[in-house]
Design an enzyme around this catalytic site. Sequence first.
Site, mmCIF file in Angstrom:
data_model
loop_
_atom_site.group_PDB
_atom_site.id
_atom_site.type_symbol
_atom_site.label_atom_id
_atom_site.label_comp_id
_atom_site.label_asym_id
_atom_site.label_seq_id
_atom_site.Cartn_x
_atom_site.Cartn_y
_atom_site.Cartn_z
ATOM 1 N N ASP A 34 -5.192 1.774 -9.459
ATOM 2 C CA ASP A 34 -3.756 1.947 -9.226
ATOM 3 C C ASP A 34 -3.394 3.405 -8.979
ATOM 4 O OD1 ASP A 34 -3.726 -0.661 -9.764
ATOM 5 O OD2 ASP A 34 -2.400 -0.563 -11.527
ATOM 6 N N GLU A 36 -4.889 5.720 -7.452
ATOM 7 C CA GLU A 36 -5.118 6.159 -6.080
ATOM 8 C C GLU A 36 -3.926 5.730 -5.204
ATOM 9 O OE1 GLU A 36 -7.144 8.092 -4.837
ATOM 10 O OE2 GLU A 36 -7.035 7.736 -2.676
ATOM 11 N N TYR A 37 -3.514 4.515 -5.416
ATOM 12 C CA TYR A 37 -2.370 3.979 -4.669
ATOM 13 C C TYR A 37 -1.135 4.855 -4.923
ATOM 14 C CZ TYR A 37 1.214 0.602 -3.257
ATOM 15 O OH TYR A 37 2.269 -0.017 -2.655
ATOM 16 N N ASP A 38 -0.880 5.137 -6.207
ATOM 17 C CA ASP A 38 0.299 5.928 -6.571
ATOM 18 C C ASP A 38 0.251 7.312 -5.928
ATOM 19 O OD1 ASP A 38 1.065 3.797 -8.039
ATOM 20 O OD2 ASP A 38 0.430 4.626 -9.982
ATOM 21 N N LEU A 84 15.328 -30.553 1.158
ATOM 22 C CA LEU A 84 14.432 -31.706 1.266
ATOM 23 C C LEU A 84 15.004 -32.905 0.542
ATOM 24 C CD1 LEU A 84 11.119 -29.839 0.430
ATOM 25 C CD2 LEU A 84 11.685 -30.848 2.634
ATOM 26 N N ASP A 116 9.484 -22.987 -7.519
ATOM 27 C CA ASP A 116 10.865 -22.983 -8.000
ATOM 28 C C ASP A 116 11.429 -21.572 -7.952
ATOM 29 O OD1 ASP A 116 13.201 -23.880 -8.965
ATOM 30 O OD2 ASP A 116 12.511 -24.209 -11.025
ATOM 31 N N ARG A 135 19.195 -18.368 1.901
ATOM 32 C CA ARG A 135 19.475 -19.601 2.614
ATOM 33 C C ARG A 135 20.983 -19.788 2.812
ATOM 34 N NH1 ARG A 135 20.000 -24.979 0.316
ATOM 35 N NH2 ARG A 135 19.895 -26.411 2.025
ATOM 36 N N GLU A 169 9.491 -19.027 -0.267
ATOM 37 C CA GLU A 169 10.202 -19.103 -1.537
ATOM 38 C C GLU A 169 9.883 -17.836 -2.338
ATOM 39 O OE1 GLU A 169 12.072 -21.798 -1.919
ATOM 40 O OE2 GLU A 169 12.455 -22.029 -4.057
ATOM 41 N N TYR A 221 5.870 -20.550 3.564
ATOM 42 C CA TYR A 221 5.374 -21.885 3.890
ATOM 43 C C TYR A 221 5.653 -22.353 5.309
ATOM 44 C CZ TYR A 221 10.129 -22.863 2.345
ATOM 45 O OH TYR A 221 11.471 -22.825 2.169
#
Length: 667
Positions: A34, A36-38, A84, A116, A135, A169, A221
């Site tokens: 992490d 290195e990313y920071d 749906l 969910d 949405r 989602e 999706y």
Amino acid sequence: MEKEAAKRRVEQLHALINKYNYEYHTLDDPSVPDSEYDKLMKELISIEEEHPDLKTPDSPSQRVGGAVLDAFQKVQHKTPMLSLGNAFNEEDLRDFDRRVRQSVGDVEYNVELKIDGLAVSLRYENGVFVRGATRGDGTTGEDITENLKTIRNIPLKMKRSLSIEVRGEAYMPKRSFELLNEARLERGEEPFANPRNAAAGSLRQLDPKIAAKRNLDIFVYSIAELDEMGVETQSRGLDFLDELGFKTNHERKKCSTIEEVIEIVDELKTKRADLPYEIDGIVIKVDSLDQQEELGFTAKSPRWAIAYKFPAEEVVTKLLDIELSVGRTGVVTPTAILEPVKVAGTTVQRASLHNEDLIKEKDIRLYDKVVIKKAGDIIPEVVNVLVEQRTGEEKEFSMPDECPECGSELVRIEGEVALRCINPECPAQIREGLIHFVSRNAMNIEGLGERVITQLFREDLVKNVADLYKLTREQLINLERMGEKSTDNLLQSIEKSKENSLERLLFGLGIRFIGEKAAKTLAMHFETIDRLKTASKEELLEVDEIGEKMADAIVTYFEKEEMLKLLDELEQLGVNMVYTGPKQVKAEDSDSYFAGKTIVLTGKLSEMSRNDAKAEIEALGGKITGSVSKKTDLVIAGEAAGSKLAKAEELNIEVWDEARLIRELKK
Ligand code: IVH
């Protein structure tokens, strides 16, 4: 740093940070620590501070949360975001399968988890994430781009330079939810009821820095224009999304029979508790996109998919009272008033008992201990009574003979379970009818909810729907909780509603059996209320999807003198009575080549959008359908056209490319 060098370094940093980010958040397989990313992120931010013009919208630095907004902009969805239909048991699934097979023959299904969270739409232009939206009501959502950028597994730049809209989602993982609530409790703040509310609350923050701290995730999706990508199935579509750098859910399976689907559903049910995120069901989708198109949609949801919902949590509470209310059509509905109790995240104190038969059938008595649950996890319902816990103080309940609102006699119409008040002047019915008229899917008058209507009605300012259009500023501003601004907004939305296309009015009038879809069909077919008013039953029956009951109800409605008067009044007040949506020109009214032809569009069009092509062909009297059959006259094949083109060739049907279509449209 010198400009050119800075530019090169920024490009390098984008590539590295995006790679590490993707490995960590999407593949779950980091290749660097992490720290290195920071370090790289810090470097990027500092170069961007020095050279602000190098800060592009797809820079990974944008994930930390930018400026605070005043309000969210509205976003019109290119294709509607629908919901749906639900299945609650195996029988419902078998019924779904039967309907599907009856329409399109043999099918394969793709079974996916129903995450969910919150449905979102992600727009990419030339591969760059440009806009994300909620949405909303399905047609119009809110622009939450800045908040969505903070979700690490939404690529700010995808792996190919496509212009597409991706749907998915957004959710909060269970663990993040627990940590968030612990922290909130510690700070004396109200905890969130469930991860879904927490995710929704986070994405609706005007300050993106808050969303950035909330550890949200996403599973995508679908792509709104999948078939234009040369993809032919939903399952392949998900793989394609993986290839583009998105995160899809890998608990998915293709099934070729409904029995296999049921088996998978059972398996997934047992896995539910161990998943690191919440699911509220399983989605079953017809895999072939051609077959999906053939099955089409109802007004609310696709016919090619269904959501299997898990059985809901059940709790016990006490029935304190039974309240009666009169609906728009005069039906008297009993409602259970309950001792407040927490179910599936929220407190419940009312549940509909539907009708007298149900009360008798379940032998529900006043003061009984009852088991309740939320159907589809939303609507509270009484499951059964704990007869063994009765004390003797319980009282049987029976429905009154008279309307609780207007006192006229209640009747039970043959073949119906409901008791009905048939007094057309019953105030409750009029009030409910008004609420329906202004509602979102009818005339859509914003700012005119149940509370304001009830006040207007109580103060005799509005007695029928025409009165709504006579309201003055003075009358409105004197209502409770109405300020200058809300009054002006309300007057504006009343005015705006006058321009609605005919189908909204038709649905809003509340003619029996005429739902949203039938209203649309009728409006498109008859185009004006005058033509519909004078249509005979036979003429109505000729319209696709209008059956006996609907036709009778329409004829009866327009036979009533007071209804005709009301419509005249609305027209005088300036309410539009004409269909103004996209037109299907009748073949006999067009002398174009396209008139009366059945045409299929397939593949990706590059010069014009598919919707425009469809609208133009329809305006010339052509009919667009989803699948190629012997009845098809012409197939327009764009780039990467797949099985439809093959079918057209097999059936010897004429095929045009896009250039030919454009030439012919210009003729
Ligand atoms: S497909 C035309 N697939 O469920 C609608 N929806 O009622 C297509 N959802 O809020 C939706 N997981 O965001 C689909 N694998 C999945 C899903 C999924 C969750 C949500 C969706 C919407 C609701 C649909």
